[in-house]
Design an enzyme around this catalytic site. Structure first.
Site, PDB file in Angstrom:
ATOM      1  N   SER A 107       0.821  -1.214   0.000  1.00  0.00           N
ATOM      2  CA  SER A 107       0.000   0.000   0.000  1.00  0.00           C
ATOM      3  C   SER A 107       0.855   1.265   0.000  1.00  0.00           C
ATOM      4  O   SER A 107       1.712   1.380  -0.861  1.00  0.00           O
ATOM      5  CB  SER A 107      -0.946  -0.068   1.201  1.00  0.00           C
ATOM      6  OG  SER A 107      -2.050   0.746   0.983  1.00  0.00           O
ATOM      7  N   LYS A 150       4.226   1.961  -2.406  1.00  0.00           N
ATOM      8  CA  LYS A 150       4.670   3.144  -3.155  1.00  0.00           C
ATOM      9  C   LYS A 150       6.110   3.451  -2.714  1.00  0.00           C
ATOM     10  O   LYS A 150       6.997   3.748  -3.523  1.00  0.00           O
ATOM     11  CB  LYS A 150       3.783   4.366  -2.841  1.00  0.00           C
ATOM     12  CG  LYS A 150       2.262   4.111  -2.895  1.00  0.00           C
ATOM     13  CD  LYS A 150       1.460   5.366  -2.545  1.00  0.00           C
ATOM     14  CE  LYS A 150       0.062   5.139  -1.971  1.00  0.00           C
ATOM     15  NZ  LYS A 150      -0.899   4.418  -2.743  1.00  0.00           N
ATOM     16  N   TRP A 171      -9.835   0.397  -5.452  1.00  0.00           N
ATOM     17  CA  TRP A 171      -9.285   1.705  -5.073  1.00  0.00           C
ATOM     18  C   TRP A 171      -7.841   1.863  -5.572  1.00  0.00           C
ATOM     19  O   TRP A 171      -7.413   2.950  -5.940  1.00  0.00           O
ATOM     20  CB  TRP A 171      -9.359   1.821  -3.539  1.00  0.00           C
ATOM     21  CG  TRP A 171      -8.973   3.128  -2.965  1.00  0.00           C
ATOM     22  CD1 TRP A 171      -7.918   3.369  -2.125  1.00  0.00           C
ATOM     23  CD2 TRP A 171      -9.636   4.389  -3.124  1.00  0.00           C
ATOM     24  NE1 TRP A 171      -7.885   4.686  -1.765  1.00  0.00           N
ATOM     25  CE2 TRP A 171      -8.925   5.335  -2.368  1.00  0.00           C
ATOM     26  CE3 TRP A 171     -10.761   4.803  -3.843  1.00  0.00           C
ATOM     27  CZ2 TRP A 171      -9.293   6.678  -2.309  1.00  0.00           C
ATOM     28  CZ3 TRP A 171     -11.123   6.141  -3.777  1.00  0.00           C
ATOM     29  CH2 TRP A 171     -10.393   7.049  -3.021  1.00  0.00           C
ATOM     30  N   HIS A 226      -7.547  -5.651  -0.222  1.00  0.00           N
ATOM     31  CA  HIS A 226      -6.322  -4.878  -0.010  1.00  0.00           C
ATOM     32  C   HIS A 226      -5.554  -5.430   1.202  1.00  0.00           C
ATOM     33  O   HIS A 226      -5.943  -5.206   2.346  1.00  0.00           O
ATOM     34  CB  HIS A 226      -6.760  -3.432   0.244  1.00  0.00           C
ATOM     35  CG  HIS A 226      -5.648  -2.452   0.305  1.00  0.00           C
ATOM     36  ND1 HIS A 226      -4.896  -2.109  -0.796  1.00  0.00           N
ATOM     37  CD2 HIS A 226      -5.149  -1.730   1.344  1.00  0.00           C
ATOM     38  CE1 HIS A 226      -4.002  -1.194  -0.446  1.00  0.00           C
ATOM     39  NE2 HIS A 226      -4.127  -0.963   0.855  1.00  0.00           N
TER      40      HIS A 226
END
Ligand code: GTR
Length: 434
Positions: free
Chosen positions: A274, A278, A365, A415
């Site tokens: 998540s 990144k 998302w 997720h």
């Protein structure tokens, strides 16, 4: 943004519950945001900048030109998105403060306090290393940050609690921004240490808040406090935000790992989920010592193409989390097609090193297709360098791992980072570290 999509994304006033579900309640300025698009038929992407196009507009066709091109692109991305870390170096020292065997006798645990010091300040970071008890040197090491403290990754009572700021969350016993025993082992599903060790790999992790507490304080605390004259401001909008701070911190942890006799410095993978996915990507770009880079469900600001405007967008992420990126990145709110690169460029900057991108089927998302395409559009760079990346423009069916130097899977579910994901990462590492 393409006109068709923009018109489909009418400005709406979000209900409080919708704001909470997307994290936007953190910022009252975000009361009016475009409705998130999660309908593939509404995606119409403007052309992507070609990572093989050099500064003077000519296309590079020779692998020998890649190092200079990579540097040009990485600087462009630092300038416009994550921000530059300071040139000045920190002094990095460490103490091994505790070691022992985990309950199952299969894992050796080592805990370090890493001291980061500059002329201006000093901070401490707790690092824990889990090594297979049976091997002299592990086959390779996965280094990743965790969200709630080292004590949450395993139920082992010896693991130290962080002393730094933790986001309040009564569910994990945090009500005064301090970690408590209640969360011990609470994230162990995300860190299948026994399985990882059983395959001969070690795991190193640190709490991301030790490096930079995850709230908007105008870049004052955490690693930013070490270099106060290098603060991102209106006058210096290209300097580091929190993701760049966490990535820089991963490099400092790498400085410590390479000094450990149990670690092969050529076999350290950087991994993250998540926002920390990144971060892993950016750490992979900025520090070539990471020989494999793994971005799990990294979404917007990670592997997912911003120009798709699917799920979380640049505007939403900059509104909810203004401190993650540098001030320059705000100019791309609802203006992604003006970005001189897209997230495939970030992935490409890891080449020729192996990179693995993973999605989850219910994690719209984070835009699973956009994450896949982030790898697909980086593939021509791998090809130029003589390697295969992803096999086709079409993402694979769920739960199937594809790709050579660029790996990808889309796990069934939500997720998260789970054993299935780790199994694919270890298979990938087996292949590239053979
Ligand atoms: C969400 C954010 C995502 C992702 C996620 C996480 O609220 O919108 O970009 O980073 O948080 O890190 O858990």
């Amino acid at each position: 943004m393409p006109v068709s999509l923009r018109s489909a994304m009418t400005l709406v006033t979000m209900s409080i519950s919708a704001m909470l579900s997307t994290g936007l309640a953190m910022n009252p300025l975000s009361a009016q945001v475009p409705k998130a698009n999660e309908d593939e038929s509404l995606v119409s992407m403007s052309p992507l900048p070609d990572p093989l196009l050099s500064k003077d507009g000519t296309k590079i066709t020779d692998a020998a030109q890649w190092p200079a091109q990579r540097e040009y692109l990485a600087n462009l991305i630092a300038e416009h998105e994550y921000g530059f870390a300071p040139q000045e170096k920190a002094i990095v020292t460490w103490d091994l403060v505790e070691q022992g065997l985990m309950n199952d006798n299969k894992t050796k645990r080592q805990q370090f306090v890493v001291h980061l010091k500059s002329k201006e300040a000093a901070i401490d970071v707790d690092l824990v290393l889990f090594l297979p008890n049976s091997e002299v040197k592990s086959k390779g090491c996965f280094l990743g940050l965790n969200f709630q403290g080292n004590h949450t990754v395993a139920s082992d009572p010896a693991i130290r609690l962080p002393k730094s700021w933790v986001a309040n969350d009564p569910k994990i016993g945090v009500t005064a921004n301090q970690a408590t025993e209640a969360a011990r082992g609470g994230q162990s599903d995300r860190w299948p240490i026994a399985e990882i060790n059983a395959r001969g790999y070690s795991v190193a992790t640190a709490y991301y808040g030790d490096l930079d507490p995850d709230f908007d304080d105008q870049f004052a605390n955490g690693v930013h406090s070490l270099f106060p004259s290098h603060k991102a401001t209106k006058e210096h909008p290209n300097r580091w935000g929190s993701i760049a701070g966490w990535a820089w911190g991963l490099s400092r942890l790498m400085d410590v790992l390479v000094e450990q006799p149990s670690i092969d410095a050529n076999r350290v993978a950087v991994i993250g989920h998540s926002r920390l996915g990144k971060t892993a990507l950016w750490a992979g770009v900025t520090d070539p010592r990471f020989s494999i880079v793994i971005a799990n469900n990294s979404g917007c600001g990670g592997a997912a193409l911003e120009r798709r405007n699917f799920g979380e967008t640049v505007f939403r992420i900059n509104t909810s989390f203004p401190h993650w990126f540098n001030p320059n990145f705000k100019q791309y709110n609802q203006n992604e097609s003006a970005m001189p690169f897209d997230q495939h460029t970030v992935v490409a900057c890891i080449a020729p090193r192996p990179v693995y991108i993973a999605s989850a089927t219910k994690d719209l998302w984070a835009d699973p297709k956009g994450e896949y395409l982030g790898g697909w559009y980086a593939t021509p760079v791998y090809k130029l360098l003589g390697f295969d990346g992803l096999p086709s423009e079409t993402p694979p069916p769920a739960d199937q791992s594809v790709g050579d130097r660029v790996g990808y899977h889309n796990r069934t579910g939500s997720h998260d980072i789970l054993l299935f994901d780790w199994q694919q990462y270890m298979n990938f590492a087996d292949r590239h570290w053979k």
